[in-house]
Scaffold this motif. Sequence first.
Motif, PDB file in Angstrom:
ATOM      1  N   VAL A  96     -39.484   6.063 -12.507  1.00  0.00           N
ATOM      2  CA  VAL A  96     -38.916   4.727 -12.320  1.00  0.00           C
ATOM      3  C   VAL A  96     -38.128   4.322 -13.558  1.00  0.00           C
ATOM      4  CG1 VAL A  96     -39.520   2.269 -12.157  1.00  0.00           C
ATOM      5  CG2 VAL A  96     -40.561   3.901 -10.596  1.00  0.00           C
ATOM      6  N   VAL A  97     -38.692   4.550 -14.730  1.00  0.00           N
ATOM      7  CA  VAL A  97     -38.057   4.110 -15.964  1.00  0.00           C
ATOM      8  C   VAL A  97     -36.825   4.953 -16.297  1.00  0.00           C
ATOM      9  CG1 VAL A  97     -38.378   3.872 -18.463  1.00  0.00           C
ATOM     10  CG2 VAL A  97     -40.176   3.125 -16.895  1.00  0.00           C
ATOM     11  N   ALA A  98     -36.917   6.265 -16.182  1.00  0.00           N
ATOM     12  CA  ALA A  98     -35.843   7.133 -16.683  1.00  0.00           C
ATOM     13  C   ALA A  98     -35.196   8.014 -15.616  1.00  0.00           C
ATOM     14  CB  ALA A  98     -36.386   8.013 -17.797  1.00  0.00           C
ATOM     15  N   GLY A  99     -35.561   7.843 -14.372  1.00  0.00           N
ATOM     16  CA  GLY A  99     -35.037   8.700 -13.315  1.00  0.00           C
ATOM     17  C   GLY A  99     -33.542   8.600 -13.101  1.00  0.00           C
ATOM     18  N   GLY A 100     -32.956   7.481 -13.492  1.00  0.00           N
ATOM     19  CA  GLY A 100     -31.518   7.311 -13.340  1.00  0.00           C
ATOM     20  C   GLY A 100     -30.711   8.321 -14.131  1.00  0.00           C
ATOM     21  N   ILE A 146     -32.012  12.137  -4.580  1.00  0.00           N
ATOM     22  CA  ILE A 146     -32.767  11.694  -5.744  1.00  0.00           C
ATOM     23  C   ILE A 146     -32.366  10.260  -6.103  1.00  0.00           C
ATOM     24  CG2 ILE A 146     -33.202  12.079  -8.205  1.00  0.00           C
ATOM     25  CD1 ILE A 146     -32.977  15.065  -7.654  1.00  0.00           C
ATOM     26  N   LYS A 147     -31.061   9.948  -5.970  1.00  0.00           N
ATOM     27  CA  LYS A 147     -30.607   8.575  -6.220  1.00  0.00           C
ATOM     28  C   LYS A 147     -31.300   7.599  -5.273  1.00  0.00           C
ATOM     29  CE  LYS A 147     -25.931   9.402  -7.855  1.00  0.00           C
ATOM     30  NZ  LYS A 147     -24.509   9.285  -7.546  1.00  0.00           N
ATOM     31  N   VAL A 148     -31.337   7.957  -4.010  1.00  0.00           N
ATOM     32  CA  VAL A 148     -31.952   7.074  -3.011  1.00  0.00           C
ATOM     33  C   VAL A 148     -33.439   6.895  -3.316  1.00  0.00           C
ATOM     34  CG1 VAL A 148     -32.560   6.853  -0.564  1.00  0.00           C
ATOM     35  CG2 VAL A 148     -30.271   7.626  -1.223  1.00  0.00           C
ATOM     36  N   ILE A 149     -34.125   7.998  -3.553  1.00  0.00           N
ATOM     37  CA  ILE A 149     -35.561   7.927  -3.854  1.00  0.00           C
ATOM     38  C   ILE A 149     -35.786   7.121  -5.132  1.00  0.00           C
ATOM     39  CG2 ILE A 149     -37.570   9.298  -4.539  1.00  0.00           C
ATOM     40  CD1 ILE A 149     -36.467  11.487  -2.608  1.00  0.00           C
ATOM     41  N   HIS A 150     -34.919   7.331  -6.122  1.00  0.00           N
ATOM     42  CA  HIS A 150     -35.084   6.604  -7.379  1.00  0.00           C
ATOM     43  C   HIS A 150     -34.889   5.106  -7.179  1.00  0.00           C
ATOM     44  CE1 HIS A 150     -33.698   5.031 -11.332  1.00  0.00           C
ATOM     45  NE2 HIS A 150     -34.883   5.533 -11.636  1.00  0.00           N
ATOM     46  N   MET A 151     -33.848   4.723  -6.467  1.00  0.00           N
ATOM     47  CA  MET A 151     -33.592   3.290  -6.260  1.00  0.00           C
ATOM     48  C   MET A 151     -34.711   2.631  -5.465  1.00  0.00           C
ATOM     49  SD  MET A 151     -29.529   3.071  -5.709  1.00  0.00           S
ATOM     50  CE  MET A 151     -28.386   3.629  -6.946  1.00  0.00           C
ATOM     51  N   ILE A 209     -32.494   0.005 -18.631  1.00  0.00           N
ATOM     52  CA  ILE A 209     -32.432   1.455 -18.846  1.00  0.00           C
ATOM     53  C   ILE A 209     -31.733   2.124 -17.674  1.00  0.00           C
ATOM     54  CG2 ILE A 209     -33.835   3.563 -18.933  1.00  0.00           C
ATOM     55  CD1 ILE A 209     -35.866   1.947 -20.623  1.00  0.00           C
ATOM     56  N   ASN A 210     -32.078   1.711 -16.457  1.00  0.00           N
ATOM     57  CA  ASN A 210     -31.476   2.341 -15.284  1.00  0.00           C
ATOM     58  C   ASN A 210     -30.010   1.965 -15.110  1.00  0.00           C
ATOM     59  OD1 ASN A 210     -33.436   4.067 -13.738  1.00  0.00           O
ATOM     60  ND2 ASN A 210     -34.685   2.282 -14.238  1.00  0.00           N
ATOM     61  N   LEU A 211     -29.625   0.756 -15.447  1.00  0.00           N
ATOM     62  CA  LEU A 211     -28.204   0.395 -15.395  1.00  0.00           C
ATOM     63  C   LEU A 211     -27.401   1.244 -16.379  1.00  0.00           C
ATOM     64  CD1 LEU A 211     -28.334  -3.499 -15.091  1.00  0.00           C
ATOM     65  CD2 LEU A 211     -27.594  -1.866 -13.342  1.00  0.00           C
ATOM     66  N   ILE A 212     -27.942   1.444 -17.560  1.00  0.00           N
ATOM     67  CA  ILE A 212     -27.278   2.303 -18.548  1.00  0.00           C
ATOM     68  C   ILE A 212     -27.166   3.728 -18.023  1.00  0.00           C
ATOM     69  CG2 ILE A 212     -27.562   3.379 -20.835  1.00  0.00           C
ATOM     70  CD1 ILE A 212     -28.823   0.650 -21.710  1.00  0.00           C
ATOM     71  N   ALA A 213     -28.254   4.231 -17.455  1.00  0.00           N
ATOM     72  CA  ALA A 213     -28.245   5.606 -16.931  1.00  0.00           C
ATOM     73  C   ALA A 213     -27.196   5.772 -15.841  1.00  0.00           C
ATOM     74  CB  ALA A 213     -29.628   5.968 -16.391  1.00  0.00           C
ATOM     75  N   TYR A 214     -27.168   4.846 -14.894  1.00  0.00           N
ATOM     76  CA  TYR A 214     -26.205   4.966 -13.799  1.00  0.00           C
ATOM     77  C   TYR A 214     -24.770   4.751 -14.286  1.00  0.00           C
ATOM     78  CZ  TYR A 214     -29.627   5.654 -10.135  1.00  0.00           C
ATOM     79  OH  TYR A 214     -30.607   6.182  -9.333  1.00  0.00           O
TER      80      TYR A 214
END
Length: 126
Positions: A24-28, A37-42, A110-115
Amino acid sequence: MDKGIYLLLTQVTVIIHFAFILFVVAGGFFAHKNRWIKVIHMVSVAWAIFAELSYGVVCPLTAIENYFGYHAGLSTYQEDFITRHLIPIIYQENLSPFIQYILVGIVIGINLIAYKIRWKQSKFNS
């Protein structure tokens, strides 16, 4: 079943729960490799935010851990490494609503930065 088997199942469930939290934290940062993986992560991020901010919502992994732990004879944290060190990370006590919102904001940030990084990389690679 033997209590040792339940203890092992409890530990495996805690590890899976911890891995889910890390995802959840770093999956992006890894979600760009596969659309699923994107769908599952979101969906995982949405679930984590909902569970964190909703009163009385219990994660299914928590219920499974409690079931196995009860049958393993665990009433409190034991001397075991996994139980002693991972459970306090997953189940932090006495978090105020303000701190919960801060944690949710950190996860979203964190996820906004990753994406954003992955979007820029895919834009330059096309």
